[in-house]
Design a protein around this motif. Structure first.
Motif, PDB file in Angstrom:
ATOM      1  N   TYR A  61     -40.989 -49.406 -67.584  1.00 44.44           N
ATOM      2  CA  TYR A  61     -40.357 -49.864 -68.815  1.00 44.44           C
ATOM      3  C   TYR A  61     -41.414 -50.023 -69.924  1.00 44.44           C
ATOM      4  O   TYR A  61     -42.343 -50.823 -69.798  1.00 44.44           O
ATOM      5  N   ASP A  92     -41.615 -51.273 -72.913  1.00 48.18           N
ATOM      6  CA  ASP A  92     -41.822 -52.485 -73.709  1.00 48.18           C
ATOM      7  C   ASP A  92     -42.622 -53.555 -72.969  1.00 48.18           C
ATOM      8  O   ASP A  92     -43.078 -54.524 -73.571  1.00 48.18           O
ATOM      9  N   TYR A  93     -42.739 -53.398 -71.643  1.00 48.53           N
ATOM     10  CA  TYR A  93     -43.516 -54.374 -70.865  1.00 48.53           C
ATOM     11  C   TYR A  93     -45.005 -54.167 -71.113  1.00 48.53           C
ATOM     12  O   TYR A  93     -45.472 -53.040 -71.287  1.00 48.53           O
ATOM     13  N   LYS A 140     -36.101 -58.409 -70.887  1.00 50.45           N
ATOM     14  CA  LYS A 140     -35.960 -57.161 -71.641  1.00 50.45           C
ATOM     15  C   LYS A 140     -35.263 -57.385 -72.974  1.00 50.45           C
ATOM     16  O   LYS A 140     -35.490 -56.695 -73.945  1.00 50.45           O
ATOM     17  N   LYS A 141     -34.370 -58.392 -72.980  1.00 48.87           N
ATOM     18  CA  LYS A 141     -33.540 -58.591 -74.167  1.00 48.87           C
ATOM     19  C   LYS A 141     -34.164 -59.497 -75.215  1.00 48.87           C
ATOM     20  O   LYS A 141     -33.772 -59.453 -76.370  1.00 48.87           O
ATOM     21  N   SER A 168     -36.491 -45.127 -66.793  1.00 47.37           N
ATOM     22  CA  SER A 168     -36.914 -46.521 -66.596  1.00 47.37           C
ATOM     23  C   SER A 168     -35.981 -47.264 -65.634  1.00 47.37           C
ATOM     24  O   SER A 168     -36.353 -48.302 -65.081  1.00 47.37           O
ATOM     25  N   TYR A 177     -35.405 -60.656 -65.285  1.00 48.20           N
ATOM     26  CA  TYR A 177     -36.010 -59.491 -65.948  1.00 48.20           C
ATOM     27  C   TYR A 177     -35.055 -58.810 -66.932  1.00 48.20           C
ATOM     28  O   TYR A 177     -35.499 -58.192 -67.892  1.00 48.20           O
ATOM     29  N   GLU A 178     -33.755 -58.944 -66.682  1.00 50.76           N
ATOM     30  CA  GLU A 178     -32.801 -58.442 -67.687  1.00 50.76           C
ATOM     31  C   GLU A 178     -32.955 -59.240 -68.979  1.00 50.76           C
ATOM     32  O   GLU A 178     -32.952 -58.683 -70.077  1.00 50.76           O
ATOM     33  N   ASP A 227     -30.169 -48.047 -67.566  1.00 48.63           N
ATOM     34  CA  ASP A 227     -30.669 -48.028 -66.176  1.00 48.63           C
ATOM     35  C   ASP A 227     -30.100 -46.857 -65.381  1.00 48.63           C
ATOM     36  O   ASP A 227     -30.746 -46.345 -64.476  1.00 48.63           O
TER      37      ASP A 227
END
Lengths: 259, 235
Positions: free
Chosen positions: B88, B90-91, A11-12, A69, A7-8, A64
């Motif tokens: 989050y 952007d999800y 996100k990127k 979030s 998931y990191e 984080d």
């Protein structure tokens, strides 16, 4: 742990894709300017990419810890140790991805430089060159490169770990203190000072054992094993730093965090 | 801890800078009940929930969930819905569902999709594009789609319109059964009064009053909302 890393990276990927497309566009623009443009791009890309990489890696953890979030991550039943290690592994993967992209740019621009300067590309010569490099004809071989890259990798991770530890201390032990950002920076400087003075003492203590290697180096040639021995204390200190500060950050995330 | 007790809080204190958010809180939460954590804004409800959820560390005191001190393991038992917009941005909604499925063993994807379909939240929507009402519903849907023992919903009715409040209340009621324990914090007492078994009144970080909702109604001769107004009139 794998899920956290996954998931990191998810996100990127968007930002990363935009950065690659932008870099490609920039590279094409510079390539149209001939060999000079390619050399300029190859010289400046690592500097810009390096700065952006460090900023992104810090932001990944800082967001984080400081944005709402981050609850999404810290609400999950993952220990603080898993969270901090997953961040570090993600940083390493990201670093390798940037390195890989840079090598691709070197290849593309290498061809462009050859074409622009009217040099015929003879692939057998390139292969011979690579073979010479790997076999040590130029004084270095794959062993040297491996030792060097490993050392650079440990130094970068040690740096990131120190930054992460400073931010974690700020959000745990000193979470109720004002001027957090400034404090975080002071903690980072303090950590670096402690680490450098400890490693200085360590190097001093072991320096007598390195006289023979220094002699070899003064003759202008050094084997991969000797290079590894020369770098070993620095690598050792970095690994110790990584383990110790990751442990501290993991413990604080698990037991003292105030988001 | 008795077998019926799910959460025990002893002498809990939480301070920020020079402000006391929680002061000497003692609390026992029994399994299978719905608790209302009631108090005006700034009374310490959110702080208390965040301490239990492991997002804030208490200054002093003990918190035991199912007999164990707080740790990452207790997060597996608690399905917590923060009052803030924590998802989050952007999800897409489908990514959030996938995240929950990967992170929580007790997350039921089918239930989540069914709820989201019922409340007209498209899984292709990006979270940052959702209205505050839809975001509120999404947060409740995610929390209730976990098959957890213990639910903590922080201000689930905040920032949502009257119709959406009914939908959220309906979701909560449908998700509840006697094996589940819920703490719902709110200052909108009238909306939630009918489903509460017990109430906890929090004022300036101190528990002013707690007890069985029905017993309080009978002994004080007024509704929980009336009692709330009386307790917090000067707050």
């Amino acid at each position: 742990m794998l899920n956290l890393i996954k998931y990191e990276l998810i996100k990127k990927y968007k930002l990363f894709s935009i950065a690659i497309i932008f870099s490609l566009g920039l590279n094409v623009y510079h390539m149209t300017k001939g060999a000079g443009g390619s050399i300029f791009f190859i010289a400046f890309f690592p500097m810009i990419a390096g700065i952006l990489y460090i900023v992104d890696v810090i932001r990944m953890y800082s967001d984080d810890l400081n944005k709402k979030s981050g609850y999404m991550l810290f609400m999950t039943p993952n220990s603080g140790y898993k969270i901090i290690v997953s961040k570090l592994i993600t940083s390493v993967i990201e670093g390798f991805a940037i390195l890989l992209i840079y090598f691709i740019f070197i290849l593309i621009n290498g061809v462009n430089i050859a074409i622009s300067s009217g040099t015929e590309i003879v692939y057998s010569q390139i292969i011979r060159l690579v073979n010479s490099l790997l076999s040590g004809s130029f004084g270095i071989n794959l062993g040297h490169i491996f030792v060097f890259l490993f050392a650079v990798l440990t130094f970068i991770i040690a740096f990131i770990t120190t930054v992460y530890a400073a931010m974690t201390i700020r959000k745990s032990i000193f979470s109720e203190v004002k001027f957090g950002g400034l404090l975080s920076f002071i903690i980072f400087m303090l950590l670096n000072w402690v680490i450098s003075s400890l490693s200085g003492n360590f190097f001093e203590a072991i320096s007598p054992y390195y006289e023979s290697i220094s002699n070899t180096m003064s003759m202008g040639r050094i084997s991969p094993a000797d290079l590894a021995m020369v770098m070993l204390p620095m690598i050792g200190v970095s690994i110790f730093q990584i383990v110790a500060l990751t442990g501290v950050s993991g413990y604080l995330l698990e037991n003292k965090i105030n988001l | 801890m008795s077998k019926l007790e799910l959460l025990r809080i002893e002498n809990l204190n939480k301070r920020y800078y020079n402000k006391t958010a929680l002061s000497d809180v003692n609390l026992s939460i029994e399994k299978g009940k719905i608790y209302g954590l009631l108090g005006p804004n700034g009374s310490g409800k959110t702080t208390l929930m965040k301490v239990i959820a492991g997002l804030h560390k208490q200054t002093s005191g003990n918190v035991l969930v199912d007999g164990e001190p707080l740790s990452h393991k207790s997060k597996a038992l608690i399905s917590y819905m923060p009052t803030e917009n924590y998802i989050y941005g952007d999800y897409k909604v489908k990514h959030v569902i996938r995240f929950y499925k990967d992170m929580y063993e007790d997350f039921q994807e089918d239930t989540a999709l069914k709820i989201l379909n019922g409340i007209k939240v498209d899984t292709e929507f990006r979270v940052s594009k959702l209205s505050s009402g839809l975001t509120g519903k999404l947060k409740v849907a995610l929390a209730l789609s976990r098959n957890a023992e213990f639910y903590m919903l922080d201000e689930p009715l905040n920032g949502v319109d009257v119709l959406s409040r009914d939908v959220i209340m309906d979701l909560i009621m449908k998700s509840y059964n006697e094996n589940k324990t819920m703490i719902i914090s709110t200052h909108l007492v009238s909306e939630i009064e009918k489903i509460l078994d017990s109430v906890i009144f929090l004022k300036d970080g101190v528990i002013e009053l707690q007890g069985d909702a029905e017993e309080l109604r009978l002994s004080k001769g007024m509704s929980v909302e009336g009692l709330y107004k009386e307790v917090f009139r000067n707050a």
